[in-house]
Enzyme design. Structure first.
Site, PDB file in Angstrom:
ATOM      1  N   ARG A  73       0.897  -0.916   0.216  1.00 31.25           N
ATOM      2  CA  ARG A  73       0.057  -0.054  -0.320  1.00 31.25           C
ATOM      3  C   ARG A  73       0.812   1.210   0.035  1.00 31.25           C
ATOM      4  NH1 ARG A  73      -2.525  -3.546   3.838  1.00 31.25           N
ATOM      5  NH2 ARG A  73      -4.315  -4.205   3.193  1.00 31.25           N
ATOM      6  N   LYS A 116      -2.244  -2.293   7.223  1.00 27.62           N
ATOM      7  CA  LYS A 116      -3.546  -1.755   7.595  1.00 27.62           C
ATOM      8  C   LYS A 116      -3.891  -2.478   8.811  1.00 27.62           C
ATOM      9  CE  LYS A 116      -8.346  -0.877   5.413  1.00 27.62           C
ATOM     10  NZ  LYS A 116      -8.904  -1.377   4.394  1.00 27.62           N
ATOM     11  N   HIS A 174      -2.406   2.834  -6.020  1.00 26.37           N
ATOM     12  CA  HIS A 174      -3.120   1.678  -5.334  1.00 26.37           C
ATOM     13  C   HIS A 174      -3.450   0.740  -6.811  1.00 26.37           C
ATOM     14  CE1 HIS A 174      -5.582  -0.325  -2.257  1.00 26.37           C
ATOM     15  NE2 HIS A 174      -6.446  -0.552  -3.200  1.00 26.37           N
ATOM     16  N   ARG A 194      -0.841  -1.460  -7.018  1.00 21.90           N
ATOM     17  CA  ARG A 194      -0.826  -2.572  -6.130  1.00 21.90           C
ATOM     18  C   ARG A 194      -1.808  -3.676  -6.948  1.00 21.90           C
ATOM     19  NH1 ARG A 194      -1.370  -4.382  -0.785  1.00 21.90           N
ATOM     20  NH2 ARG A 194      -3.769  -4.836   0.023  1.00 21.90           N
ATOM     21  N   HIS A 208      -4.304  -8.771   3.208  1.00 26.12           N
ATOM     22  CA  HIS A 208      -5.972  -8.594   3.246  1.00 26.12           C
ATOM     23  C   HIS A 208      -6.384  -9.294   4.402  1.00 26.12           C
ATOM     24  CE1 HIS A 208      -6.551  -7.922  -1.366  1.00 26.12           C
ATOM     25  NE2 HIS A 208      -6.184  -6.594  -0.713  1.00 26.12           N
ATOM     26  N   TYR A 217      -9.112 -10.760  -7.721  1.00 26.74           N
ATOM     27  CA  TYR A 217      -8.145 -11.209  -8.569  1.00 26.74           C
ATOM     28  C   TYR A 217      -8.272 -12.445  -9.471  1.00 26.74           C
ATOM     29  CZ  TYR A 217      -5.856  -6.985  -6.213  1.00 26.74           C
ATOM     30  OH  TYR A 217      -5.684  -6.010  -5.682  1.00 26.74           O
TER      31      TYR A 217
END
Length: 456
Positions: A306, A328, A400, A403, A427, A436
């Site tokens: 990120r 995150k 992003h 990413r 995640h 994806y």
């Protein structure tokens, strides 16, 4: 001619304080893009050079999306209010002069004056202005301060999540004060409406119908998409749940029957393999920041980190082919560096000059041209610049999106299973990673071609 209107490179790669950078983290929808197109058209119609050319999109976000006053903008950019009025008028973003003349400088006591370099002063004062700091500041109602402290200390939410909740709930309170006819000073701009006078009795009087009116407001008047509205619903549900179960402020929770907008599945926007190679090969090797920028792009495209993670890389956390980062939700994870990343890092470290960098900033891997730890806005600008120089124009590509590119290339060419990809990207939910699995158009094309009827 007014000196402030002369061509200057002052705002090229302009470095904003962290408190301001968070305001740029908004999604611009199609309507915004159309307005921006008109704004740029207004600029080019001037047929004159203006120093603010480099921050036109920034001005749009701050003035149109966040409704900042001219005095707030003036302090951010280190110019006079009249200069800001000229900028906005030329771009077609200005308020009418009658309204502008009524605006009172509500923040004159916050010491937002620029420093000697023309930059806005950072710190608690500017944080209070935009209501995004977790400090015990008088700009929040008591219930909101208690909620944000709970999110930080008990739930362990990331600073970005907490800032987002603070912004959304402040917007909610401002709307309710207008909706319920509680604003007496009509010269106030929406972003200047105080919320620190919101009482517990006021909160107890909030009904589900008030919340529906608010969601209608952000959809129709602020043009929030489904994802933005879903985030606001999540903030409201979490806030009122806290008020009922933890703070014991309310007996009935008005959000119990509140449903979140149905989200359309977003297909990730990403660069193809060829475009990724074109991007890396397009960098000017004679540029003084070549090795730094090449390293940044290489890490994005190979590791899928990120933007905030890249900017906060601590050079001491690089051990061999591993890098430890804080992702995150303040969760620590290990990033594995492949051969391309190690080579790019080695080349950058050979020319990395920290002779004029403060001891505090020396720990950060990437250093800006101002001899400070690089910030998110600078990285966004350099990514935008290099993608434009590479001739990639089909879509808006941000850090992003790079990413997304890394994740897509790993899934498509590296035979990476979905669980491994989840860990690589950091995640929390596997459902986030599953987007994806739908991007491999080539496999779909081959599947259609394999149909025995395809040769008829």
């Amino acid at each position: 001619m007014n000196k402030a209107r002369n061509k200057t490179f002052k705002y090229k790669n302009y470095e904003y304080p962290e408190e301001i950078l968070s305001l740029f983290e908004v999604d611009l929808n199609n309507a915004d893009r159309k307005r921006l197109h008109k704004v740029y058209s207004n600029f080019y119609d001037l047929e004159a050079e203006r120093g603010y050319e480099y921050i036109i999109e920034d001005l749009y976000i701050l003035s149109y999306k966040h409704k900042l006053s001219t005095s707030e903008l003036a302090n951010i950019y280190g110019v006079g209010v009249r200069t800001i009025q000229i900028w906005l008028k030329e771009l077609g973003l200005n308020r009418d002069l009658k309204t502008a003349s009524k605006i009172k400088d509500k923040n004159s006591n916050l010491n937002l004056s620029p420093n000697g370099n023309g930059q806005a002063i950072t710190g608690s004062d500017i944080s209070e202005t935009f209501g995004i700091e977790l400090a015990d500041t008088s700009t929040y109602p008591e219930t909101l301060k208690d909620f944000l402290n709970y999110l930080e200390t008990i739930k362990g939410k990331s600073s970005n999540t907490i800032k987002g909740y603070a912004i959304d709930l402040t917007l909610f309170f401002r709307f309710l004060k207008v909706y319920k006819g509680l604003i007496k000073d009509t010269s106030l701009e929406f972003g200047e409406i105080p919320t620190n006078d919101i009482t517990k009795d006021f909160i107890r009087g909030i009904k589900l119908t008030d919340i529906y009116a608010y969601l209608s407001f952000v959809e129709k008047q602020r043009e929030n998409g489904t994802h933005a509205r879903a985030r606001k619903v999540a903030a409201l549900k979490s806030f009122f749940k806290f008020l009922q179960n933890k703070a014991k402020v309310i007996d009935e929770n008005p959000t119990l029957e509140l449903e979140s907008p149905k989200l359309d599945k977003r297909q990730p926007v990403y660069l193809t393999l060829d475009q990724s190679l074109e991007l890396l090969n397009s960098l000017d090797t004679t540029d003084k920041n070549y090795y730094r920028d090449y390293c940044i792009l290489t890490l994005f495209l190979n590791c899928g980190m990120r933007l905030s993670e890249l900017c906060s890389i601590n050079i001491e956390k690089i051990k061999g082919d591993t890098l430890t980062i804080i992702g995150k939700g303040n969760k620590e994870r290990t990033v594995y560096l492949n051969e391309a990343c190690l080579k790019a890092l080695d080349n950058y470290l050979k020319v990395r000059d920290v002779s004029k960098v403060s001891e505090e900033d020396k720990k950060y891997l990437f250093i800006s041209g101002r001899n400070k730890a690089i910030n998110k806005r600078t990285v966004e600008l350099l990514v935008k610049k290099h993608i434009g120089n590479a001739g990639i124009v089909d879509g808006k590509y941000t850090p992003h999106k790079l990413r997304h590119t890394a994740a897509t290339l790993m899934y498509k060419y590296g035979n990476v299973d979905i669980r491994s990809l989840q860990n690589i990207l950091g995640h929390e939910s596997i459902s986030t990673t599953q987007i994806y699995t739908h991007v491999d158009d080539d496999s779909l094309r081959e599947a259609v071609k394999s149909n025995p009827l395809s040769k008829l």
